[in-house]
Design an enzyme around this catalytic site. Structure first.
Site, PDB file in Angstrom:
ATOM      1  N   LYS A   1      89.912  69.333 -11.225  1.00 27.42           N
ATOM      2  CA  LYS A   1      88.765  68.433 -11.225  1.00 27.42           C
ATOM      3  C   LYS A   1      87.961  68.667 -12.505  1.00 27.42           C
ATOM      4  O   LYS A   1      87.673  69.806 -12.845  1.00 27.42           O
ATOM      5  CB  LYS A   1      87.913  68.719  -9.983  1.00 27.42           C
TER       6      LYS A   1
ATOM      7  N   GLU B   1      84.121  63.363  10.205  1.00 25.35           N
ATOM      8  CA  GLU B   1      82.884  63.094  10.951  1.00 25.35           C
ATOM      9  C   GLU B   1      83.133  63.007  12.449  1.00 25.35           C
ATOM     10  O   GLU B   1      82.282  63.408  13.252  1.00 25.35           O
ATOM     11  CB  GLU B   1      82.238  61.793  10.456  1.00 25.35           C
TER      12      GLU B   1
ATOM     13  N   ARG C   1      81.978  55.877  11.703  1.00 27.85           N
ATOM     14  CA  ARG C   1      83.300  56.155  12.255  1.00 27.85           C
ATOM     15  C   ARG C   1      83.244  57.152  13.413  1.00 27.85           C
ATOM     16  O   ARG C   1      84.251  57.365  14.076  1.00 27.85           O
ATOM     17  CB  ARG C   1      84.269  56.616  11.174  1.00 27.85           C
TER      18      ARG C   1
HETATM   19  C1  LIG Z   1      84.355  59.306   5.658  1.00 25.75           C
HETATM   20  C2  LIG Z   1      83.743  59.887   4.419  1.00 25.75           C
HETATM   21  N1  LIG Z   1      82.940  60.970   4.522  1.00 25.75           N
HETATM   22  C3  LIG Z   1      82.374  61.491   3.423  1.00 25.75           C
HETATM   23  C4  LIG Z   1      82.591  60.949   2.198  1.00 25.75           C
HETATM   24  C5  LIG Z   1      81.863  61.491   0.992  1.00 25.75           C
HETATM   25  N2  LIG Z   1      82.781  61.989  -0.027  1.00 25.75           N
HETATM   26  C6  LIG Z   1      83.064  61.261  -1.098  1.00 25.75           C
HETATM   27  S1  LIG Z   1      84.163  62.002  -2.078  1.00 25.75           S
HETATM   28  C7  LIG Z   1      84.257  63.346  -1.098  1.00 25.75           C
HETATM   29  C8  LIG Z   1      85.173  64.454  -1.476  1.00 25.75           C
HETATM   30  C9  LIG Z   1      86.535  63.929  -1.782  1.00 25.75           C
HETATM   31  O1  LIG Z   1      87.405  64.967  -2.097  1.00 25.75           O
HETATM   32  P1  LIG Z   1      88.882  64.644  -2.534  1.00 25.75           P
HETATM   33  O2  LIG Z   1      89.500  63.678  -1.611  1.00 25.75           O
HETATM   34  O3  LIG Z   1      89.579  65.931  -2.703  1.00 25.75           O
HETATM   35  O4  LIG Z   1      88.733  63.878  -3.913  1.00 25.75           O
HETATM   36  P2  LIG Z   1      88.178  64.425  -5.318  1.00 25.75           P
HETATM   37  O5  LIG Z   1      86.789  63.904  -5.443  1.00 25.75           O
HETATM   38  O6  LIG Z   1      88.245  65.912  -5.317  1.00 25.75           O
HETATM   39  O7  LIG Z   1      89.055  63.821  -6.328  1.00 25.75           O
HETATM   40  C10 LIG Z   1      83.434  63.195   0.004  1.00 25.75           C
HETATM   41  C11 LIG Z   1      83.250  64.188   1.054  1.00 25.75           C
HETATM   42  C12 LIG Z   1      83.440  59.822   2.137  1.00 25.75           C
HETATM   43  N3  LIG Z   1      83.694  59.195   0.993  1.00 25.75           N
HETATM   44  N4  LIG Z   1      84.004  59.320   3.250  1.00 25.75           N
END
Ligand SMILES: Cc1ncc(C[n+]2csc(CCOP(=O)(O)OP(=O)(O)O)c2C)c(N)n1
Length: 634
Positions: A283, A360, A388
Site C-alpha cells: 500500500k 458489519e 447491510r
Molecule cells: C461494507 C464496508 N464497510 C466499511 C468500508 C470502509 N472501508 C473502505 S476501504 C476499507 C479498507 C479496505 O481494505 P482493502 O480491501 O484491503 O483495500 P485497500 O484499501 O487496502 O487497497 C474500509 C474498511 C467499506 N468500504 N465497506
C-alpha cells in the site's frame, strides 16, 4: 508529451514496451499524488495497484471482459487508463469524476462499488449470465482487497463460485496486508504468514523462472502452475484453503512486477474456470510518505482519522471517559478503528475493543452476544454501512431487547464520496426497529450527554447519529419541553406561527431559519428533540399551539423523523399541517457537504423560503372560511 497523455484506452496500453510500461507507472504515480493531495482521495490503495491495473488492462479486453473493483476506491489507475486522464483533476469535485467506478463516466465501469466485499457475488452472477447467454469469450475479473475479503459476502460468493466450475472468472486478491489499519483475523494471519515467510522471496523467484518457461496455452498450463504450487506446498499453504473449496489458486505473485503479474493473469484467463490469483502489493508503493505512514499508509488524503474538533473525536474522547467508569462497556469497529474515533479507547483498553474486519453484520450479532454475556457493546460504524446489518439489528439485537449502542458516524450528507457514502438511510431504517431509541446530538456537549444516556439504557438498543467533519458551536436550551430542548421562542410581538423541530445539527440550522423568518414577521419556536425515536409526546400539545409544524433532518425524507412526527400528530388527531424537510429520497451525487445540502434545498435561506411559502398557504387556507385546510406536506 507524457506517455499517459497518449493513453486513450486499454488498446494503447497494449502497444507499449516493458520499459515504457515502467515509465508509465511512474507517470501515473505522479498524477495520483499531485491530484489527490489537491482534491482529496484514496492515495495509498491506488499507488499499490499501478502495475496490477496496467497488467489487467493488457491481459483482458475491457469492456468486453468485465472488471469489478472491490472496493471501487482502487479504480483511479483504471480511470487514468480508460480515457479519463484529462478530467482526472476534477476527481471528487462537484460535477467532476467520482471517487469510485461510475457507469455514467465510462463503458469500462460496471459496478459502482464502494461498500466492500460484493465483487465476487457480482462476478459470479456475471459469469453465469454470459455462460447462459452463450457468450463464452468473455472473462469476468474481480479485484478484491485483503480487507474486502474479510467480509462475509465474499465467502458466500466463494462457496458458490467453487460449484460453478466452468465460470470464466478470475479473482485477483490484492493483498497488501492493510485495510485502513493492518487487516485483522484468521484469514489475514494466514495471508501474512506467506508474506513474512523468509522463503517467500525465494519462492517468488522460483515461480518467476518457471512461469517464463511455461508456454501460454490454455487449461493444461494450469497443471504446470499447479505443479509449481504443489512443489512449494510445504512452505506456503494459502492455496490449501482455496483448493479445499475446489478453487484453483495461482500465487503468491509480486504485484509490482508488471511482467510477472501479466504472465500469471494470462494463465488464469486461459484456464477457463474460476481461478484465484494472489497478488502481493505494498500500500502506498513508490511514495515514501505513504509507504512509511504508520497509521494507514495514506489510505486517504486528507487523513480519515478522528481529528481534534471533529464529531468523531468528541465521541472518542467521551468513550475513553466512559471506559474508565464502566468496565462493562466494550467497543466494536469494522476495520475502522481510527476513522470512527476509537484509537484512544483501543490504546487504553486493548482487551475491550474488537476489530472484526469489514464485517458489519458479524459486528452487530457479535455485539448481541457480548450484550447477552453481560457487557454493553458500542458498535461504532459509519451510518451508510449499518444498512447491510439491518436484519442483525432488528432480529438479533432488538428482538432480544439487548443493550447495544450503535454510534453512527458520517450520518447525513458526507460530501465527496458521493451517493454510496451519504448516511441518509439510518434515520429511516432504525425508525422501523421496535424498542430502538435514536439520539441526534446538535453539538459537542450533546454528544457527551446523549452517549452517556445511551449507554445507561439497559433494556434495549440505542443509536447515536452525527455527521462528518467539525462540530460547531454549542447552544444551550432556554427551556425544556418534555425531554426536548427548546432553543428559541417566537420574538416579541410575533405569534406562535411555526414549530420547527430540527434533528441534530439541523436544530442549529433551525435557529438561522428562525432569524430569517422573524424578519418576515413569522414567529418560530425551535425545538431540538435530542431523541428522534421515540418521538416525544410533548410535541402533540406544542403542535396544537402553532399554525404549522416544520421538521428538518439530515436524512432521507421517507420514514425519518418528519414522518414519525406527522404520524404522532395524526394519531392524536392534530390537524396542524406538517412540512417534512429532509434529503430527497434519491441517490445524491458527490460534492462538498454544503454543495449537496444546497442542492437538497436545506440551506437556512432555502429552508426559510420554503417555510415562508408554507405559512402563506396556511394563511390563505385559514382565510378561506369553511373550506378544509389543505395539507402543506410536500
Ligand atoms: C461494507 C464496508 N464497510 C466499511 C468500508 C470502509 N472501508 C473502505 S476501504 C476499507 C479498507 C479496505 O481494505 P482493502 O480491501 O484491503 O483495500 P485497500 O484499501 O487496502 O487497497 C474500509 C474498511 C467499506 N468500504 N465497506
Amino acid at each position: 508529451m507524457t506517455l499517459l497523455e497518449c493513453i486513450n484506452g486499454p488498446e494503447d496500453l497494449k502497444r507499449l514496451s516493458q520499459d515504457q510500461l515502467t515509465r508509465l507507472a511512474g507517470e501515473i504515480r505522479d498524477v495520483l499524488i499531485e491530484t489527490t493531495t489537491r482534491t482529496s482521495g484514496h492515495l495509498g490503495p491506488n499507488l499499490g495497484v499501478v502495475e496490477l491495473t496496467i497488467a489487467i488492462h493488457r491481459v483482458f479486453d475491457s469492456p468486453k471482459d468485465k472488471i469489478v473493483f472491490d472496493t471501487g476506491h482502487q479504480s483511479y489507475v483504471h480511470k487514468l487508463l480508460t480515457g479519463r486522464f484529462a478530467q482526472f483533476g476534477t476527481l471528487r469535485q462537484r460535477g467532476g469524476l467520482t471517487g469510485y467506478p461510475s457507469r455514467a463516466e465510462s463503458e469500462h465501469d460496471l459496478v459502482e462499488n464502494s461498500h466492500a466485499s460484493t465483487s465476487l457475488s457480482y462476478a459470479d452472477g456475471l459469469a453465469k449470465a454470459y455462460k447462459l447467454r452463450g457468450e463464452p469469450d468473455r472473462t469476468v475479473v474481480a479485484l478484491i482487497g485483503d480487507g474486502a475479503l474479510t467480509g462475509g459476502m465474499a465467502w458466500e460468493a466463494l462457496n458458490n463460485i467453487a460449484a460453478a466450475k466452468d465460470s470464466r472468472l478470475v479473482m485477483i486478491v490484492n493483498d497488501n496486508g492493510w485495510s485502513y489499519q493492518p487487516t485483522i483475523g484468521g484469514l489475514a494471519e494466514h495471508l501474512a504468514a506467506i508474506r513474512t515467510n523468509p522463503r517467500y522471496e525465494h519462492v517468488l523467484d522460483y515461480i518467476k523462472t518457471s512461469l517464463s518457461r511455461t508456454p501460454l496455452v490454455g487449461a493444461p498450463i494450469y497443471g504446470t502452475l499447479h505443479g509449481i504450487k504443489k512443489g512449494i506446498k510445504d512452505v506456503l499453504q494459502p492455496q490449501v484453503m482455496f483448493e479445499d473449496l475446489g478453487i484453483k489458486y495461482v500465487g503468491p505473485i509480486d504485484g509490482h512486477d508488471e511482467r510477472l503479474v501479466e504472465s500469471a493473469l494470462r494463465h488464469a484467463r486461459d484456464f477457463g474456470g474460476p481461478v484465484i490469483v494472489h497478488v502481493i502489493t505494498k500500500k502506498g508503493f513508490g511514495y515514501p510518505a505513504a509507504e512509511q505512514n504508520e497509521i494507514d499508509c495514506l489510505h486517504q488524503v486528507p487523513a480519515a482519522g478522528a481529528q481534534p474538533g471533529t464529531w468523531s473525536r468528541v465521541f472518542g474522547d467521551e468513550m475513553l471517559a466512559i471506559g474508565a467508569r464502566r468496565p462493562d462497556v466494550v467497543a466494536i469497529t469494522a476495520a475502522m478503528l481510527y476513522p470512527v474515533g476509537l484509537a484512544q479507547f483501543g490504546a487504553a483498553y486493548p482487551d475491550r475493543v474488537y476489530d472484526v474486519g469489514i464485517a458489519e453484520q458479524h459486528a452487530v450479532t457479535s455485539a448481541a452476544g457480548l450484550a447477552m454475556g453481560g457487557l454493553h457493546p458500542v458498535v461504532a460504524i459509519y451510518s451508510t454501512f449499518l444498512n447491510r446489518a439491518f436484519d442483525q439489528t432488528l432480529m438479533d439485537v432488538a428482538l432480544h431487547q439487548l443493550p447495544v449502542t450503535f454510534v453512527l458516524d458520517r450520518a447525513g450528507v458526507t460530501g465527496p464520496d458521493g451517493a454510496s457514502h451519504h448516511g441518509m438511510w439510518d434515520g429511516s431504517i432504525l425508525q422501523l426497529v421496535p424498542g430502538m431509541k435514536i439520539a441526534a446530538p446538535r453539538d459537542a456537549k450533546r454528544i457527551v450527554e446523549l452517549l452517556n444516556e445511551a449507554v445507561d439504557v439497559s433494556d434495549g438498543p440505542t443509536a447515536v447519529r452525527f455527521p462528518k467533519g467539525k462540530v460547531g458551536g454549542e447552544v444551550e436550551a432556554i427551556a425544556k419541553l418534555g425531554g426536548m430542548d427548546v432553543l428559541r421562542e417566537p420574538g416579541d410581538g410575533l405569534g406562535a406561527d411555526v414549530l420547527l423541530v430540527g434533528a441534530g445539527p439541523m436544530a442549529l440550522t433551525g435557529l438561522e431559519v428562525a432569524d430569517r423568518l422573524a424578519g418576515h414577521g413569522i414567529g418560530v419556536t425551535v425545538v431540538d428533540p435530542r431523541w428522534t425515536k421515540p418521538v416525544d409526546e410533548a410535541l402533540v400539545g406544542a403542535a396544537r399551539r402553532h399554525r404549522l409544524v416544520a421538521t428538518v433532518e439530515d436524512n432521507g425524507r421517507v420514514g425519518g423523523l418528519g414522518d414519525a412526527v406527522a404520524r404522532l400528530l395524526r394519531d392524536h388527531d392534530v390537524d396542524v399541517p406538517v412540512k417534512t424537510l429532509g434529503l430527497p429520497q434519491e441517490f445524491l451525487s458527490h460534492g462538498s457537504r454544503d454543495e449537496v445540502l444546497e442542492e437538497a434545498g436545506l440551506t437556512p435561506q432555502q429552508l426559510a423560503l420554503r417555510i415562508t411559502e408554507a405559512v402563506a398557504r396556511r394563511t390563505s387556507a385559514e382565510a378561506d372560511e369553511g373550506a378544509p385546510e389543505p395539507r402543506a406536506v410536500e
